[in-house]
Design a protein around this motif. Structure first.
Motif, PDB file in Angstrom:
ATOM      1  N   UNK A  37       9.579   2.019 -14.884  1.00  0.00           N
ATOM      2  CA  UNK A  37       9.964   1.187 -13.745  1.00  0.00           C
ATOM      3  C   UNK A  37      10.711  -0.059 -14.215  1.00  0.00           C
ATOM      4  N   UNK A  38      10.223  -0.662 -15.295  1.00  0.00           N
ATOM      5  CA  UNK A  38      10.857  -1.877 -15.799  1.00  0.00           C
ATOM      6  C   UNK A  38      12.287  -1.616 -16.254  1.00  0.00           C
ATOM      7  N   UNK A  92      -0.245 -14.630  -5.926  1.00  0.00           N
ATOM      8  CA  UNK A  92       0.785 -15.468  -5.313  1.00  0.00           C
ATOM      9  C   UNK A  92       2.195 -15.202  -5.831  1.00  0.00           C
ATOM     10  N   UNK A  93       2.358 -14.306  -6.796  1.00  0.00           N
ATOM     11  CA  UNK A  93       3.705 -13.999  -7.259  1.00  0.00           C
ATOM     12  C   UNK A  93       3.697 -13.345  -8.623  1.00  0.00           C
ATOM     13  N   UNK A  94       4.856 -12.852  -9.021  1.00  0.00           N
ATOM     14  CA  UNK A  94       4.949 -12.208 -10.328  1.00  0.00           C
ATOM     15  C   UNK A  94       6.400 -11.974 -10.705  1.00  0.00           C
ATOM     16  N   UNK A  95       6.618 -11.745 -12.000  1.00  0.00           N
ATOM     17  CA  UNK A  95       7.970 -11.594 -12.524  1.00  0.00           C
ATOM     18  C   UNK A  95       8.023 -10.521 -13.612  1.00  0.00           C
ATOM     19  N   UNK A  96       9.155  -9.862 -13.692  1.00  0.00           N
ATOM     20  CA  UNK A  96       9.490  -9.057 -14.857  1.00  0.00           C
ATOM     21  C   UNK A  96      10.308  -9.965 -15.774  1.00  0.00           C
ATOM     22  N   UNK A  97       9.731 -10.306 -16.911  1.00  0.00           N
ATOM     23  CA  UNK A  97      10.358 -11.209 -17.879  1.00  0.00           C
ATOM     24  C   UNK A  97      10.594 -10.398 -19.146  1.00  0.00           C
ATOM     25  N   UNK A 132       1.140  -8.738 -18.932  1.00  0.00           N
ATOM     26  CA  UNK A 132       1.020  -7.328 -19.289  1.00  0.00           C
ATOM     27  C   UNK A 132       2.300  -6.933 -20.012  1.00  0.00           C
ATOM     28  N   UNK A 133       2.257  -6.942 -21.329  1.00  0.00           N
ATOM     29  CA  UNK A 133       3.418  -6.526 -22.125  1.00  0.00           C
ATOM     30  C   UNK A 133       3.496  -5.006 -22.103  1.00  0.00           C
ATOM     31  N   UNK A 134       4.686  -4.475 -21.877  1.00  0.00           N
ATOM     32  CA  UNK A 134       4.849  -3.039 -21.670  1.00  0.00           C
ATOM     33  C   UNK A 134       5.132  -2.283 -22.954  1.00  0.00           C
ATOM     34  N   UNK A 135       5.313  -3.009 -24.064  1.00  0.00           N
ATOM     35  CA  UNK A 135       5.455  -2.411 -25.390  1.00  0.00           C
ATOM     36  C   UNK A 135       4.598  -3.226 -26.347  1.00  0.00           C
ATOM     37  N   UNK A 215      11.993  -6.214 -24.961  1.00  0.00           N
ATOM     38  CA  UNK A 215      10.557  -6.499 -25.011  1.00  0.00           C
ATOM     39  C   UNK A 215      10.120  -6.944 -23.610  1.00  0.00           C
ATOM     40  N   UNK A 216       9.797  -5.965 -22.735  1.00  0.00           N
ATOM     41  CA  UNK A 216       9.513  -6.283 -21.333  1.00  0.00           C
ATOM     42  C   UNK A 216       8.064  -6.744 -21.104  1.00  0.00           C
ATOM     43  N   UNK A 217       7.915  -7.639 -20.137  1.00  0.00           N
ATOM     44  CA  UNK A 217       6.626  -8.238 -19.794  1.00  0.00           C
ATOM     45  C   UNK A 217       6.526  -8.388 -18.294  1.00  0.00           C
ATOM     46  N   UNK A 218       5.378  -8.059 -17.728  1.00  0.00           N
ATOM     47  CA  UNK A 218       5.061  -8.401 -16.350  1.00  0.00           C
ATOM     48  C   UNK A 218       4.111  -9.590 -16.369  1.00  0.00           C
ATOM     49  N   UNK A 219       4.480 -10.663 -15.689  1.00  0.00           N
ATOM     50  CA  UNK A 219       3.595 -11.814 -15.537  1.00  0.00           C
ATOM     51  C   UNK A 219       3.195 -11.913 -14.074  1.00  0.00           C
ATOM     52  N   UNK A 220       1.899 -11.821 -13.825  1.00  0.00           N
ATOM     53  CA  UNK A 220       1.357 -11.888 -12.470  1.00  0.00           C
ATOM     54  C   UNK A 220       0.560 -13.181 -12.329  1.00  0.00           C
ATOM     55  N   UNK A 221       0.719 -13.853 -11.192  1.00  0.00           N
ATOM     56  CA  UNK A 221       0.059 -15.136 -10.957  1.00  0.00           C
ATOM     57  C   UNK A 221      -1.045 -14.996  -9.915  1.00  0.00           C
TER      58      UNK A 221
END
Length: 295
Positions: A37-38, A92-97, A132-135, A215-221
């Protein structure tokens, strides 16, 4: 999953260090689905949008991408937040970083915006990130770096230039000390499937990605104690949830999570913050009162 013995200490560890690492929270199969998905999300992002946040690598709001509903509402994640002491967690929010190959370091910063309230100087945090780092991550591909204890104690990095500025995000001045190594830094490498929970007040950044791979990361708040937060703080958190924060959107018409298709919105409905209404939000302030931080 992290063991019960490890989990029983997580709340104390979080208050002491400002972050915890829970190993093996998500299965390899689940992580593979998130990674696919990322990559699809990043494929749709423009080069101009990514260049504007070169230090981050990307800053793609998940409200514009409802395909991430399953990770936001994952029972494993909610259980982990509870083990970290969350009493009434609200998302309250989140990002693909995602830091691309050869991407620069992420500037040192802390993310808390409610420093005007006295509770911001207590051990218990009012906002948590779930990273949540995806790798698998290491120093050479841009893993997280933190200053343990900086969520409650004054540190020289608190006194750098405003971290979330356009120039800082765009990596306009590579010589800025906000990108440099610090003698107090601790590297936090992870294995895909681990989850990092951290206090929004914690000073953190990321190393440069010296490899050729994303190096994909999901950050959820999450606000872990929604019901017991001051009403003015809840009002400001809800404003941020509705995209009224200080983070520019990478899309022309930003959506909120309330715009999601009904079947996907139902997946996360139990975690969304309610609109209390009628209360003026407190001031948005990312700068602490340094005199009230512990030495």
């Amino acid at each position: 999953m992290a063991t019960i013995v490890e989990r029983s200490r997580l709340a104390d560890e979080l208050e002491d260090k400002g972050f915890i690492q829970a190993r093996g929270v998500f299965s390899p199969e689940f992580m593979d689905s998130l990674l696919l998905k990322a990559h699809a999300t990043l494929f749709r992002e423009t080069a101009e949008s990514r260049d504007a946040v070169k230090s981050n690598g990307s800053l793609i709001h998940l409200a514009d991408n409802p395909e991430y509903a399953d990770v936001i509402a994952a029972p494993e994640l909610l259980a982990l937040l509870r083990e970290c002491g969350a009493t009434d967690p609200r998302f309250t929010g989140g990002f693909l970083i995602s830091k691309p190959g050869k991407g620069p370091p992420l500037f040192w910063h802390q993310d808390w915006w409610g420093w005007d309230d006295e509770s911001a100087y207590s051990p218990r945090g009012n906002q948590l990130f779930a990273m949540i780092y995806l790798t698998n991550t290491r120093v050479d591909n841009g893993c997280l770096r933190v200053i343990p204890g900086s969520h409650r104690h004054d540190h020289p990095l608190h006194h750098l230039d405003t971290a979330h500025s356009e120039g800082m995000q765009g990596y306009k001045d590579p010589t800025n000390p906000a990108y440099a190594n610090d003698p107090d830094q601790v590297a936090v490498p992870v294995t895909a499937g681990d989850v990092l929970i951290g206090d929004a007040r914690l000073i953190h950044g990321a190393f440069a990605n010296q490899t050729d791979e994303e190096r994909p990361l999901l950050t959820l708040w999450f606000m872990p104690h929604w019901s017991s937060m001051p009403p003015e703080m809840r009002a400001l958190a809800y404003k941020g949830f509705m995209r009224g924060d200080d983070i520019p959107s990478s899309v022309a018409a930003p959506r909120t999570f309330l715009h999601w298709p009904e079947p996907l919105k139902r997946r996360i409905a139990h975690l969304l913050p309610p609109d209390d209404g009628g209360v003026a939000p407190m001031r948005w302030n990312r700068i602490p009162d340094f005199g009230r931080l512990a030495a």
